[in-house]
Design a protein around this motif. Sequence first.
Motif, mmCIF file in Angstrom:
data_model
loop_
_atom_site.group_PDB
_atom_site.id
_atom_site.type_symbol
_atom_site.label_atom_id
_atom_site.label_comp_id
_atom_site.label_asym_id
_atom_site.label_seq_id
_atom_site.Cartn_x
_atom_site.Cartn_y
_atom_site.Cartn_z
ATOM 1 N N MET A 1 55.954 29.254 48.768
ATOM 2 C CA MET A 1 54.895 29.700 49.248
ATOM 3 C C MET A 1 54.516 31.130 48.923
ATOM 4 N N ALA A 2 52.914 31.277 49.003
ATOM 5 C CA ALA A 2 52.563 32.526 48.699
ATOM 6 C C ALA A 2 52.733 33.619 49.470
ATOM 7 N N LYS A 3 53.029 34.811 48.776
ATOM 8 C CA LYS A 3 53.677 36.055 49.296
ATOM 9 C C LYS A 3 52.312 36.872 49.891
ATOM 10 N N TYR A 4 51.100 36.673 49.122
ATOM 11 C CA TYR A 4 50.015 37.418 49.327
ATOM 12 C C TYR A 4 48.835 36.652 50.052
ATOM 13 N N THR A 5 48.085 36.951 50.736
ATOM 14 C CA THR A 5 46.850 36.276 51.048
ATOM 15 C C THR A 5 45.777 36.323 50.183
ATOM 16 N N ARG A 6 44.840 35.373 50.459
ATOM 17 C CA ARG A 6 43.675 35.458 49.534
ATOM 18 C C ARG A 6 42.812 36.666 49.383
ATOM 19 N N ILE A 7 42.687 37.322 50.627
ATOM 20 C CA ILE A 7 41.952 38.662 50.791
ATOM 21 C C ILE A 7 42.660 39.627 50.154
ATOM 22 N N GLU A 8 44.129 39.785 50.327
ATOM 23 C CA GLU A 8 44.710 40.836 49.652
ATOM 24 C C GLU A 8 44.755 40.562 47.973
ATOM 25 N N VAL A 9 44.785 39.422 47.634
ATOM 26 C CA VAL A 9 44.658 39.277 46.213
ATOM 27 C C VAL A 9 43.142 39.762 45.696
ATOM 28 N N ALA A 10 42.254 39.281 46.337
ATOM 29 C CA ALA A 10 40.736 39.845 45.923
ATOM 30 C C ALA A 10 40.614 41.225 46.233
ATOM 31 N N LEU A 11 41.270 41.850 47.181
ATOM 32 C CA LEU A 11 41.141 43.366 47.137
ATOM 33 C C LEU A 11 41.947 44.144 46.047
ATOM 34 N N THR A 12 43.202 43.662 45.590
ATOM 35 C CA THR A 12 43.841 44.105 45.008
ATOM 36 C C THR A 12 43.309 44.026 43.169
ATOM 37 N N MET A 13 42.690 42.767 43.139
ATOM 38 C CA MET A 13 41.874 42.682 42.051
ATOM 39 C C MET A 13 40.730 43.756 41.699
ATOM 40 N N LYS A 14 40.096 44.049 42.861
ATOM 41 C CA LYS A 14 38.972 44.834 42.899
ATOM 42 C C LYS A 14 39.475 46.214 42.765
ATOM 43 N N GLU A 15 40.570 46.632 43.343
ATOM 44 C CA GLU A 15 41.280 47.876 43.434
ATOM 45 C C GLU A 15 41.638 48.200 41.795
ATOM 46 N N THR A 16 42.232 47.552 41.208
ATOM 47 C CA THR A 16 43.122 47.761 39.937
ATOM 48 C C THR A 16 41.924 47.418 38.891
ATOM 49 N N GLY A 17 41.115 46.274 38.892
ATOM 50 C CA GLY A 17 40.113 46.104 38.032
ATOM 51 C C GLY A 17 40.266 45.052 36.837
ATOM 52 N N ILE A 18 41.670 45.195 36.532
ATOM 53 C CA ILE A 18 42.102 44.198 35.433
ATOM 54 C C ILE A 18 43.273 43.332 35.670
ATOM 55 N N VAL A 19 43.003 42.056 35.239
ATOM 56 C CA VAL A 19 43.819 41.091 35.374
ATOM 57 C C VAL A 19 44.594 40.686 33.950
ATOM 58 N N PRO A 20 45.954 40.964 33.650
ATOM 59 C CA PRO A 20 46.272 40.422 32.370
ATOM 60 C C PRO A 20 46.428 38.966 32.664
ATOM 61 N N VAL A 21 46.249 38.167 31.274
ATOM 62 C CA VAL A 21 46.371 36.762 31.419
ATOM 63 C C VAL A 21 47.464 36.337 30.009
ATOM 64 N N LEU A 87 51.364 21.423 42.986
ATOM 65 C CA LEU A 87 52.545 21.938 42.447
ATOM 66 C C LEU A 87 52.798 23.526 42.307
ATOM 67 N N TYR A 88 51.938 24.179 41.944
ATOM 68 C CA TYR A 88 51.816 25.594 41.611
ATOM 69 C C TYR A 88 51.811 26.412 43.310
ATOM 70 N N ILE A 89 51.039 25.938 43.979
ATOM 71 C CA ILE A 89 51.309 26.503 45.412
ATOM 72 C C ILE A 89 52.684 26.157 45.850
ATOM 73 N N GLN A 90 53.060 25.206 45.658
ATOM 74 C CA GLN A 90 54.737 24.992 46.147
ATOM 75 C C GLN A 90 55.539 25.922 45.452
ATOM 76 N N LEU A 91 55.373 26.227 44.347
ATOM 77 C CA LEU A 91 56.236 27.189 43.571
ATOM 78 C C LEU A 91 55.869 28.627 43.772
ATOM 79 N N GLY A 92 54.941 29.014 44.852
ATOM 80 C CA GLY A 92 54.574 30.380 45.272
ATOM 81 C C GLY A 92 53.444 31.018 44.587
ATOM 82 N N ALA A 93 52.559 30.241 43.750
ATOM 83 C CA ALA A 93 51.468 31.052 43.154
ATOM 84 C C ALA A 93 50.500 31.735 44.356
ATOM 85 N N ASN A 94 50.324 32.934 44.035
ATOM 86 C CA ASN A 94 49.143 33.464 45.159
ATOM 87 C C ASN A 94 47.763 33.558 44.953
ATOM 88 N N PHE A 95 47.350 32.703 43.882
ATOM 89 C CA PHE A 95 46.013 32.373 43.407
ATOM 90 C C PHE A 95 46.056 31.448 42.573
#
Length: 225
Positions: A1-21, A87-95
């Motif tokens: 199960m996801a540990k963070y909400t979709r709003i938390e993810v979106a806000l953290t993305m904006k706050e940090t600005g960079i998502v390593p892939v 499958l990935y939601i079941q594995l805990g993906a937050n996004f």
Amino acid sequence: MAKYTRIEVALTMKETGIVPVFYDPDLELCKKVVEACYNGGARVFEFTNRGDNAHTVFDALNRYVVENLPGMMMGIGSVIDTGTTSLYIQLGANFIVSPIVNADMARTCNRRKIAWMPGCGSVTEISYAEELGAEVVKIFPGSQVGGPSFVKAVKGPFPWSNIMPTGGVEPTEDNLKEWFEAGVHCVGIGSKLFKRKLDGSFDYKAVSEKVKSSLEIVERLKTQH
């Protein structure tokens, strides 16, 4: 199960600005890469669904992150169907990040309030993705779709759109300045952050330093606007 909400993810993305892939089939190597990014200040990380049994690597990696790297939000990229999404939601993906817009994937994520970030290449696709509930849309491949000028053009009629380009983003002041002045929400950076040594390994300290310097550039760009 996801540990963070979709709003938390979106806000953290904006706050940090960079998502390593990143993707690699070697779990221990992945742990070191994620930890290097974490030490550099990254708090959102996209592991890509690129190889056979990628889900087993993600499962173990996400467990490691939850236990050892507090505040790091792990998600999955390169997902194109609902079965893999579930499958990935079941594995805990937050996004969930996708190179395409798939309405069934959107519904699957929305039912569980998981952040869904589809890949778009036109204003029509961006609008449709937002209609389906996407808080952040990915433009992919970023440079081929039109680069920073495309983002700037879209933000004219769509000032509310949160855009994350992936592909063609470089961790340099000049490149990041172009993207952020165009109005991106955040950027995804892959191979440009992770330079392999001749033997195929990574200099993890160098990865941390590159992430840290990139985040500092973004922070500086934000304060200028």
